[in-house]
Design an enzyme around this catalytic site. Structure first.
Site, short mmCIF file in Angstrom:
data_model
loop_
_atom_site.label_atom_id
_atom_site.label_comp_id
_atom_site.label_asym_id
_atom_site.label_seq_id
_atom_site.Cartn_x
_atom_site.Cartn_y
_atom_site.Cartn_z
N HIS A 130 0.99 -1.29 0.00
CA HIS A 130 -0.07 0.07 -0.05
C HIS A 130 1.11 1.28 0.03
CE1 HIS A 130 -3.23 -2.62 0.17
NE2 HIS A 130 -3.50 -2.61 1.39
N HIS A 204 -9.79 1.82 0.31
CA HIS A 204 -9.58 0.46 1.33
C HIS A 204 -10.62 0.58 2.49
CE1 HIS A 204 -7.52 -2.66 3.57
NE2 HIS A 204 -6.63 -2.52 2.58
N GLU A 341 -11.67 -3.92 -2.86
CA GLU A 341 -10.63 -3.14 -3.39
C GLU A 341 -10.47 -3.19 -4.87
OE1 GLU A 341 -7.14 -3.28 -0.76
OE2 GLU A 341 -8.27 -4.66 0.23
C1 GLA Z 1 -4.97 -5.38 2.18
C2 GLA Z 1 -4.41 -6.61 2.01
C3 GLA Z 1 -4.35 -7.40 3.28
C4 GLA Z 1 -4.21 -6.30 4.40
C5 GLA Z 1 -5.09 -5.02 4.61
C6 GLA Z 1 -4.65 -4.32 5.70
O1 GLA Z 1 -6.24 -5.69 1.88
O2 GLA Z 1 -4.65 -7.24 0.84
O3 GLA Z 1 -3.55 -8.33 3.45
O4 GLA Z 1 -2.79 -6.36 4.56
O5 GLA Z 1 -4.61 -4.60 3.32
O6 GLA Z 1 -4.61 -4.94 6.85
#
Ligand code: GLA
Length: 376
Positions: A130, A204, A341
């Protein structure tokens, strides 16, 4: 008769067309370096209300009515900026410059290699997640209130400097949230760069259509317009394969609850600790197409997800463990929220066969996602 006419006339002239007014910015505290943060409230005549702040372009709350007209806040998060600054698993944020994972935090572009911070290591395998240590979820964006017939909006803009978090090129990104009388929360992404760079931005938000703080999400029913996933290794990095979901717990081509198969003894499920995978959407032509439908039977809430993106990461809150206390004072426990997402596939910069995430100077990245709310 004359009175009725006057009345009707008064109603049409007094009731302004919806969203004639731009949303007002309200102060929402300051970051640790003293930068002021503002919050915008978007409303529509369907009783939906979305609040989004300039820090991380985070959606702080999203209230929608259930089938009896009872409103609830259906996204996880906090009441104060201080809590977001302290600890958040990306609640409601825009993540980037590269949302999702890049293996070993490394990629090369035009013969040059780039190293990013490795801020995550599922299965003991480090990766960049991210956007790195200070991704787009942890910066203050510029907010601009917007209005058009039938919708209120806010446009968030952020300029990510050449070299920021290890990425090449000055990237100018805007993310516009619209809330329309059609009950669509529409997100328009626009980006340009002055050097070739990978870009993959997504929203997110963690949803719980029963209302945040109201327990787990296992009873929600999902239907995906996707017949394949990108299977991952223990580090949650795609192997490069596009694998059919047929006959697996990943098959949501017909409706299934999240809980039905989430604890199945399946290697992929073991790696993710549950669902934490990218679905390859059937529609791959860049037009706005239905990707997912979610139905919560006790409240009747329905959420459809439409996108121009080729992938959909479905994460069912496997890392939530009760340590974070949410808006209504209740701890967010294991699988108390889920994310859908819309995105390009994880680790695309290292996967030559995946759709490209490289934005070139002179090009404009355009992407749209809609979360559409109704009840049944
Ligand atoms: C995303 C990732 C997950 C996790 C979340 C945050 O969705 O795919 O593995 O890291 O973010 O906790």
């Amino acid at each position: 008769m004359k009175n009725i006419l006057i009345c009707l006339l008064a109603m049409t002239t007094l009731a302004p067309a919806f969203a004639a007014a731009k949303p007002q910015a309200q102060p929402f505290g300051k970051t640790t370096d003293g930068t002021p943060v503002e919050i915008y409230t978007l409303t529509n005549p369907k009783g939906t209300r979305l609040r989004a702040m300039t820090y991380g372009a985070i959606v702080v709350s999203l209230e929608t009515p259930d089938r009896n007209g009872q409103s609830a806040d259906i996204v996880l998060g906090y009441n104060t900026l201080a809590e977001y600054l302290k600890d958040t698993p990306y609640f409601g944020a825009i993540v980037g410059r590269y949302g999702n994972r890049i293996a070993h935090g490394k990629f090369s572009l035009a013969g040059k290699s780039y190293t990013l911070a490795t801020n995550n290591s599922p299965g003991g395998m480090p990766c960049s997640l991210h956007g790195g240590l200070k991704g787009f979820d942890k910066v203050v964006w510029r907010g601009e209130p917007l209005a058009k017939p039938g919708a209120q909006g806010v446009k968030f803009t952020y300029v990510s400097k050449d070299g920021e978090e290890g990425y090449p090129g000055n990237l100018t990104l805007s993310v516009t949230y619209w809330l329309g009388e059609d009950n669509d929360w529409r997100i328009d992404y626009l980006a340009t760069t002055d050097k070739a760079t990978p870009v993959n931005v997504t929203q997110h938000s963690y949803f719980n259509l029963k209302g945040e703080g109201n327990g787990d999400i296992l009873g929600h029913t999902l239907t995906f317009k996707a017949s394949r996933i990108t299977p991952v290794n223990a580090g949650l990095i795609p192997t490069g394969e596009l694998r059919s979901v047929q006959g697996t717990p990943f098959d949501f081509s017909t409706p299934h609850t999240i809980g039905e198969r989430v604890n199945a003894t399946d290697e992929q499920m073991k790696f993710g600790g549950g669902y934490d995978h990218n679905w390859v959407l059937d529609s791959q032509n860049g037009s706005l197409a239905l990707a997912a439908t979610v139905h919560e039977p006790t409240t009747g809430r329905v959420m459809q997800v439409l996108t121009t993106e080729p992938g959909l990461q479905f994460y069912c809150g496997n890392f939530l463990d009760g340590k974070l206390i949410g808006k209504s004072g209740k701890p967010y426990q294991f699988r108390n929220g889920f994310c859908l997402e819309t995105q390009h596939y994880p680790d695309s910069p290292n996967q030559p066969k995946f759709p490209s995430t490289i934005l070139q100077p002179g090009q404009t990245l355009k992407s749209t996602t809609v979360y559409r709310f109704s009840v049944k």
